[in-house]
Design an enzyme around this catalytic site. Sequence first.
Site, short mmCIF file in Angstrom:
data_model
loop_
_atom_site.label_atom_id
_atom_site.label_comp_id
_atom_site.label_asym_id
_atom_site.label_seq_id
_atom_site.Cartn_x
_atom_site.Cartn_y
_atom_site.Cartn_z
N SER A 108 0.84 -1.19 0.00
CA SER A 108 0.00 0.00 0.00
C SER A 108 0.88 1.24 0.00
O SER A 108 2.06 1.17 -0.35
CB SER A 108 -0.95 -0.02 1.20
OG SER A 108 -1.92 1.00 1.08
N ASN A 109 0.34 2.38 0.35
CA ASN A 109 1.11 3.63 0.41
C ASN A 109 0.53 4.51 1.49
O ASN A 109 -0.52 4.19 2.07
CB ASN A 109 1.10 4.32 -0.96
CG ASN A 109 -0.31 4.67 -1.40
OD1 ASN A 109 -0.95 5.54 -0.82
ND2 ASN A 109 -0.80 3.97 -2.42
N ASN A 110 1.19 5.63 1.79
CA ASN A 110 0.73 6.42 2.95
C ASN A 110 -0.18 7.58 2.60
O ASN A 110 -0.21 8.60 3.27
CB ASN A 110 1.91 6.87 3.81
CG ASN A 110 2.89 7.71 3.03
OD1 ASN A 110 2.56 8.16 1.93
ND2 ASN A 110 4.08 7.93 3.56
N SER A 111 -1.01 7.41 1.58
CA SER A 111 -2.04 8.42 1.29
C SER A 111 -3.01 8.49 2.46
O SER A 111 -3.50 7.47 2.94
CB SER A 111 -2.81 8.02 0.03
OG SER A 111 -3.99 8.80 -0.09
N ALA A 155 -4.66 7.48 -4.40
CA ALA A 155 -3.30 7.03 -4.69
C ALA A 155 -3.38 5.53 -4.95
O ALA A 155 -3.21 4.71 -4.05
CB ALA A 155 -2.38 7.34 -3.51
#
Length: 225
Positions: free
Chosen positions: A29-32, A96
Amino acid sequence: LPKAFGAGYKVVITAGPTVEDLDPVRFISNNSSGKMGYAIAQAAAAFGAEVTLISGPVNLDAPKGVRRIDVKSAVQMLHAVEDYIKSADIFIGCAAVADFRAETISPVKIKKSEEADTLTIKLVKNPDIVATVGKLESNRPFTVGFAAETNNLHDFARAKLEKKHLDMIVLNDVSNKAIGFNSDDNEVTVFDKDGQIAHFEKQPKPVIAQYLMELIFKSAKKKNS
Ligand code: C5P
């Protein structure tokens, strides 16, 4: 602006990260944070629009009066967008989206082996959701994308606008740590096919969201009018 500036518009917004499972306990995942997309949903609803917010996992409450559809992966997000896009006047891709997902999700927890020091997971490209909407041949809504770039902002904006068939693109300069991902503030530059149309200095995301929705409502047409 009058409160009813957006009345009669149907707006679909994606927000937050996507989460791509690798096995029952692991993911990519990502830190959006989802803050920008949620602020846009709130602003659109405050202007009187009918808003559907298709959201990856975030720690935010749905703005009042907004229909929120929760999804996890990019493929789920695309399916949710397809469910609501046909009647939408405006699509805003704020999510994102993870560029890749595991080709296969292991049904059991992936184990480390005694022999091997490496593990290979094959990733496959996710669908590009905003480009899928931008390329619709019928019932295409006014389509807005976001981009986070650190350099050559104008060139990237123009290229991305064309490649994804967007009507408008909003650029964050992520080389500036005080804005963008996870921050409460943002500073953005907006382009359409004729070039730069607006620049909004560093301000809280809800204020930026109001300015953006004003611009978008002025440019977008209602389908049933
Ligand atoms: O290509 P890039 O990821 O920089 O483009 C960002 C824009 O494209 C954002 O509007 C984002 O929501 C959208 N996007 C998408 N689906 C993807 C990748 C990006 O909708 N798979």
